[in-house]
Design an enzyme around this catalytic site. Structure first.
Site: not given
Length: 258
Positions: A55, A205-207
């Site tokens: 990351y 859902g990734r935002g």
């Protein structure tokens, strides 16, 4: 009140804080706000923190998390990962040879400012290295006191079984949400069979499932979700309809008489 769950025998908060978004992936975050989020999470009862050496460039997110945990390390359950690399041509790859596992762990410990990692994941499986060799190196790290529990991410059933035979896996980390439910067919039953905890990534859902994330051209240019098919064109429009229906159902539930 946030409940507790067990990943094998490792007890963690039922909700964890995934730290990938604290690096320049979904736009450019503010480091001070990111650290404040770490501290606020603990105040709310969230003690499980999940990061990776992949990351951000050169382990940037681990360094940030290390700053946030300075003087507070014992208040958190810390997970990080190794093996998710970029090949010289920029394509994604994996690395899991024993020498690299040791090197990656030592670098993560330095960046995180700690002498142990609670849960250490194989982030991506290296299919050029027997999984037994990768896990064997992790076992040696555990014997040295550098890690406490072992985990694996994005692996197939056979690989998980082989890894678990060398040393019990405390957790499998794979995507799972209302719109990504593949794991219900095989992976969740496998985890139940072997006693492996399941750690869902991207549960919102990734935002997108929050209903507040714009898709397609509505996203900043530096947001990597612009390159994900779910956030593009007709896919985004169809997914937005599902999110709108979810919001409607949630609103109806709130308005229902007691």
């Amino acid at each position: 009140m946030i409940g507790r769950r067990k990943l094998a025998t490792l007890e963690v908060s039922a909700i964890g804080l995934g730290c990938m978004s604290m690096t320049p992936i979904y736009g450019v975050p503010d480091p001070d706000e990111a650290i404040a989020t770490l501290h606020r999470a603990r105040e709310l009862g969230i003690d499980f923190i999940d990061t990776s050496d992949a990351y951000g460039a050169n382990g940037a997110n681990e360094e940030l998390v290390g700053r946030g945990l300075k003087g507070r390390r014992e208040s958190y359950i810390l997970a990080t990962k190794f093996g998710n690399i970029r090949l010289p041509d920029g394509r994604p790859g994996a690395k899991g040879n024993p020498e690299y596992v040791t090197e990656a762990c030592d670098k993560s410990l330095r960046r995180l400012g700690t002498d142990y990692i609670d849960l250490y994941f194989i982030h991506r499986v290296d299919d050029t290295v027997p999984i037994e060799d990768t896990v064997g190196a992790m076992v040696r790290l555990k014997e040295q006191g550098k890690i406490r529990y072992l985990g694996i991410s994005e692996a197939g059933q056979n690989t998980i079984r082989r890894a678990h035979k060398v040393h019990p896996m405390a957790a499998l980390q794979t995507e799972y949400s209302l719109w990504t439910r593949d794991v219900e067919q095989e992976m969740l039953p496998l985890c139940h069979e072997l006693g492996i905890g399941f750690l869902a990534y991207a549960p919102l859902g990734r935002g997108f499932l929050t209903g507040v994330v714009a898709a397609g051209d509505g996203m900043p240019q530096n947001d990597l979700r612009r390159n994900m098919p779910r956030f593009q064109g007709e896919n985004a429009r169809q997914n937005q309809k599902l999110v709108d229906e979810l919001k409607r159902l949630a609103a109806d539930e709130r308005c229902s008489p007691a």
